[in-house]
Design a protein around this motif. Sequence first.
Motif, PDB file in Angstrom:
ATOM      1  N   LEU A 231       0.829  -1.205   0.000  1.00  0.00           N
ATOM      2  CA  LEU A 231       0.000   0.000   0.000  1.00  0.00           C
ATOM      3  C   LEU A 231       0.862   1.254   0.000  1.00  0.00           C
ATOM      4  O   LEU A 231       1.836   1.346   0.746  1.00  0.00           O
ATOM      5  N   GLU A 232       0.500   2.209  -0.834  1.00  0.00           N
ATOM      6  CA  GLU A 232       1.150   3.511  -0.874  1.00  0.00           C
ATOM      7  C   GLU A 232       0.152   4.544  -0.356  1.00  0.00           C
ATOM      8  O   GLU A 232      -0.931   4.709  -0.913  1.00  0.00           O
ATOM      9  N   ALA A 233       0.523   5.225   0.732  1.00  0.00           N
ATOM     10  CA  ALA A 233      -0.388   6.184   1.365  1.00  0.00           C
ATOM     11  C   ALA A 233       0.126   7.605   1.152  1.00  0.00           C
ATOM     12  O   ALA A 233       1.311   7.892   1.349  1.00  0.00           O
ATOM     13  N   SER A 234      -0.756   8.492   0.743  1.00  0.00           N
ATOM     14  CA  SER A 234      -0.399   9.900   0.578  1.00  0.00           C
ATOM     15  C   SER A 234      -0.981  10.708   1.727  1.00  0.00           C
ATOM     16  O   SER A 234      -2.011  10.362   2.289  1.00  0.00           O
ATOM     17  N   GLY A 235      -0.285  11.790   2.087  1.00  0.00           N
ATOM     18  CA  GLY A 235      -0.778  12.670   3.129  1.00  0.00           C
ATOM     19  C   GLY A 235      -0.327  12.315   4.522  1.00  0.00           C
ATOM     20  O   GLY A 235      -0.657  13.015   5.480  1.00  0.00           O
TER      21      GLY A 235
END
Length: 286
Positions: A231-235
């Motif tokens: 998973l790639e999470a932004s913010g």
Amino acid sequence: MKALSSILLFACFLALACTSTEPTVPTDTTTTQDISNDSSVDDVATEDSQAPPSCKEDALPSDFIDLSFRFTTFEVSEPTDDDGVIKDLLNALWVADIENDLLNLVFVLGSHDDEAKTITFLGGGAFARDADGNLSSEEAYTGEGSEYYFEDGNASEFPMQMDGCQLESTDESYVLIHSANVSVTDSEECADVEGIRVEQILMEATINADVTSLTNGKLTGVLSTHVADCLEASGLMGPSINFGKFLEIAQVTPNLDLDNDGENDAWRFVASFVGTRATNVVSPTE
């Protein structure tokens, strides 16, 4: 760890201006009458005020298939670090996503048995589209005439026992969560990951007397390191970061061993929720 927590919190305030939201505690609006000379009435009033609400069968709709709930609050408490920084960052992101139809957990009542007091929900991560077919993740989305729908494989069965107003899972299930701020790594190793998949889910909740909401909701399950690493999470910290790496940096070590090989490869996942009755849901059985 204190230094790391301070850095994460500072990054949170700069990037998100996030604030912790404490769950609202219902205010007791019971009116107390001055009947000091009648102790028997005092006793009756006390018993009534402490009596739990009853789920009225005649309040349930005749067509149970239309009974649907969407989570309007969803607060993760595990996995997190000792100071709670990780969960605060996640929850700050997801509050806005829920408000903007970018994170949708929807549960539809699929079957029920009055005599056995059992029900089965079909639920999980849904998507929103407006009347013109624009998805909530698209700029053209207006929210007008929106409806929630499931893609194939997104809804799983949640068999539950009903004891008065209390609902509790009788078997484990899974939830596939989709968030606008979380994407899946495009690689061969992650080909089997479709989103934030939480396994071995058990759910409990209280359904109110007029069947318009689910309160005191809780989901308990397992998030594997394999899923987190895909998973790639932004913010969270800068534009984007691998979620597994993010937990590693925060020293949130896995605390469950899924394959019993002596090495922990998952985290316990716990989240609370409130579900609100929704009528704009396309049943996953349709």
